[in-house]
Design an enzyme around this catalytic site. Structure first.
Site, PDB file in Angstrom:
ATOM      1  N   GLN A  90      21.257  -9.218   8.432  1.00 40.44           N
ATOM      2  CA  GLN A  90      20.825  -9.652   7.102  1.00 40.44           C
ATOM      3  C   GLN A  90      22.060  -9.727   6.214  1.00 40.44           C
ATOM      4  OE1 GLN A  90      18.811  -6.925   4.281  1.00 40.44           O
ATOM      5  NE2 GLN A  90      17.277  -8.527   4.045  1.00 40.44           N
ATOM      6  N   ARG A 166      18.535  -9.841  -4.073  1.00 42.12           N
ATOM      7  CA  ARG A 166      19.837  -9.435  -4.608  1.00 42.12           C
ATOM      8  C   ARG A 166      20.516 -10.611  -5.315  1.00 42.12           C
ATOM      9  NH1 ARG A 166      18.568  -4.630  -5.529  1.00 42.12           N
ATOM     10  NH2 ARG A 166      17.506  -3.746  -3.762  1.00 42.12           N
ATOM     11  N   LYS A 213      15.451 -14.935   3.856  1.00 43.79           N
ATOM     12  CA  LYS A 213      14.459 -14.009   3.298  1.00 43.79           C
ATOM     13  C   LYS A 213      14.087 -14.509   1.916  1.00 43.79           C
ATOM     14  CE  LYS A 213      13.198  -9.335   2.084  1.00 43.79           C
ATOM     15  NZ  LYS A 213      13.162  -7.937   2.447  1.00 43.79           N
ATOM     16  N   CYS A 342       0.951   3.630  10.889  1.00 39.79           N
ATOM     17  CA  CYS A 342       1.535   3.958   9.584  1.00 39.79           C
ATOM     18  C   CYS A 342       0.408   3.996   8.561  1.00 39.79           C
ATOM     19  CB  CYS A 342       2.570   2.897   9.200  1.00 39.79           C
ATOM     20  SG  CYS A 342       3.129   3.039   7.499  1.00 39.79           S
ATOM     21  N   CYS A 345       1.878   6.126   3.374  1.00 38.58           N
ATOM     22  CA  CYS A 345       1.945   7.240   2.418  1.00 38.58           C
ATOM     23  C   CYS A 345       3.285   7.229   1.680  1.00 38.58           C
ATOM     24  CB  CYS A 345       1.764   8.560   3.159  1.00 38.58           C
ATOM     25  SG  CYS A 345       3.063   8.870   4.403  1.00 38.58           S
ATOM     26  N   CYS A 349       9.515   8.187   4.519  1.00 33.71           N
ATOM     27  CA  CYS A 349      10.409   7.018   4.669  1.00 33.71           C
ATOM     28  C   CYS A 349      11.044   6.700   3.308  1.00 33.71           C
ATOM     29  CB  CYS A 349       9.651   5.828   5.265  1.00 33.71           C
ATOM     30  SG  CYS A 349       8.113   5.434   4.418  1.00 33.71           S
TER      31      CYS A 349
END
Ligand SMILES: Cc1cc2nc3c(=O)[nH]c(=O)nc-3n(C[C@H](O)[C@H](O)[C@H](O)COP(=O)(O)O)c2cc1C
Ligand code: SF4
Length: 367
Positions: A90, A166, A213, A342, A345, A349
């Site tokens: 990326q 960004r 992206k 997953c 929550c 992470c």
């Protein structure tokens, strides 16, 4: 049962063995822990790992141009390939104004400024940075995505993703970019920086697959400050495709709260499985290129339905593969009862990242 999910797909000449991808994820771990996490995810059966935030700049320890940075990426590429998995870089240009940030350090150290308070302050700086940058400097930074892609290819990456958030995202957004020259104003002008970045990559690595992206923002209710408004997609998507993008990775735009782009289960707007796929539906109206969906993808039946219907061609997962790197292998083998789903929550992470402990998961001891 999961026929489409495990069918190969070719994007820009690159064949992925199935439709599951590890979404770009900065992990904040030690080198050893980081490699082990990426190895485990690559070994878990996904087709490709996207390495988040690979800087296009020439300076800093993780630069593709420094000896240490290049060796780090080379080792990662080897490690991922050894697991039978592809790897994508990326390519990322930060829009943080590091000089301007120095003044907030005392406030952060004395805890007068929390990380949540810091985000809007940094947004203001990013807006100022892209608005006041000279046009020559903007062109120079956009062009630097080309040589960075060459370095990524030399390190062993199979694909590059131009990070459309960004700096690209801040140039794209009328909320962040208040310029009046050729890089500001109309959607065409605001797309120019990102289009130049993709063009530079296409020219530098003509045979390499390029993903973009694409951060989408929405009003009513307002979510995301950088990136592209849904109404602006008819301008941005064809321009980026013509510049050389082979696929789009579609998500909510950034410079908002992190809990909007990484939404927990109780999020008021993005609580559902596949919470950002609505943006893929919008992007689909302007391109026939493969679309990669991301955001709250955890349920094998749901993911298969989205792929089989053609709504998306790839499914990217960040937290689900952190929670259970073996998700693809288990699903392919029909071992559904063994999945660690997953639960969104965000405790270990995103929580781990915010507490500077690195990204972990509540299931870690079970994996
Ligand atoms: C800890 C963490 C770090 C992330 N780092 C990045 C990053 O470096 N670059 C990026 O584009 N997205 C990053 N993301 C966003 C993910 O790629 C993804 O879009 C988001 O988590 C939603 O997908 P999920 O529901 O599968 O987690 C990060 C997400 C998490 C949880
Ligand atoms: S800590 Fe919670 S949200 Fe994060 S990956 Fe694990 S289960 Fe998912």
């Amino acid at each position: 049962m999961y026929e489409t999910m495990f069918q190969p797909i070719t994007i820009g000449g690159l064949t992925l063995k199935n439709r599951i991808v590890f979404a770009p994820t900065t992990l904040g771990l030690s080198e050893e822990e980081y490699r082990e996490k990426i190895r485990a995810i690559a070994a878990g059966g996904c087709a490709m790992v996207i390495i988040g935030d690979v800087p296009v700049g020439r300076h800093g320890p993780m630069s593709l141009y420094s000896r240490k940075g290049f060796a780090h990426y080379q080792a990662l590429c080897r490690l991922v390939h050894q697991q039978g998995c592809l790897i994508c870089a990326q390519l990322h240009q930060s829009d943080s104004d590091f000089k301007a940030m120095i003044k907030y350090i005392p406030g952060i150290l004395t805890k007068r400024i929390s990380m949540e308070d810091l985000r809007p302050l940094l947004n203001q700086q990013a807006s100022k940075l892209v608005t006041e940058m000279s046009a020559d400097r903007a062109a120079e930074i956009a062009a630097s995505f080309g040589p960075a892609a060459v370095r990524a290819a030399e390190a062993g990456f199979d694909m590059v993703q131009v990070h459309g958030d960004r700096m690209c995202g801040s140039f794209s957004s009328a909320l962040m970019n208040h310029r009046t020259d050729k890089y500001g104003g109309s959607p065409q002008n605001r797309a120019r920086f990102a289009v130049e970045a993709v063009t530079a990559v296409r020219k530098a690595v003509p045979g390499m697959a390029i993903d973009y992206k694409l951060p989408v923002r929405q009003e009513n209710p307002h979510y995301g400050n950088a990136g592209v408004l849904v109404e602006e997609l008819p301008v941005f998507v064809p321009l980026l495709e013509r510049a050389g993008a082979d696929s789009f990775h579609v998500t909510l735009a950034n410079h908002a709260k992190l809990t909007d782009t990484i939404p927990p289960k109780n999020h008021p707007e993005f609580s559902a499985e596949g919470c950002f796929l609505r943006y893929c539906d919008q992007v689909r109206q302007y391109t026939a290129l493969p679309l990669c969906g991301v955001g709250g993808l955890t349920d094998p039946d749901f993911v298969e339905e989205q792929l089989a219907s053609g709504r998306i061609q790839l499914a990217a997962m960040s937290r689900q593969l952190i929670a259970d790197p073996q998700w693809p292998n288990k699903v392919e083998a029909g071992r559904l009862k063994e999945l660690h789903r997953c639960v969104r929550c965000n405790k270990a992470c995103l929580g781990g990242m915010q507490q500077h402990k690195g990204v972990h998961c509540i299931y870690d001891k079970k994996n």
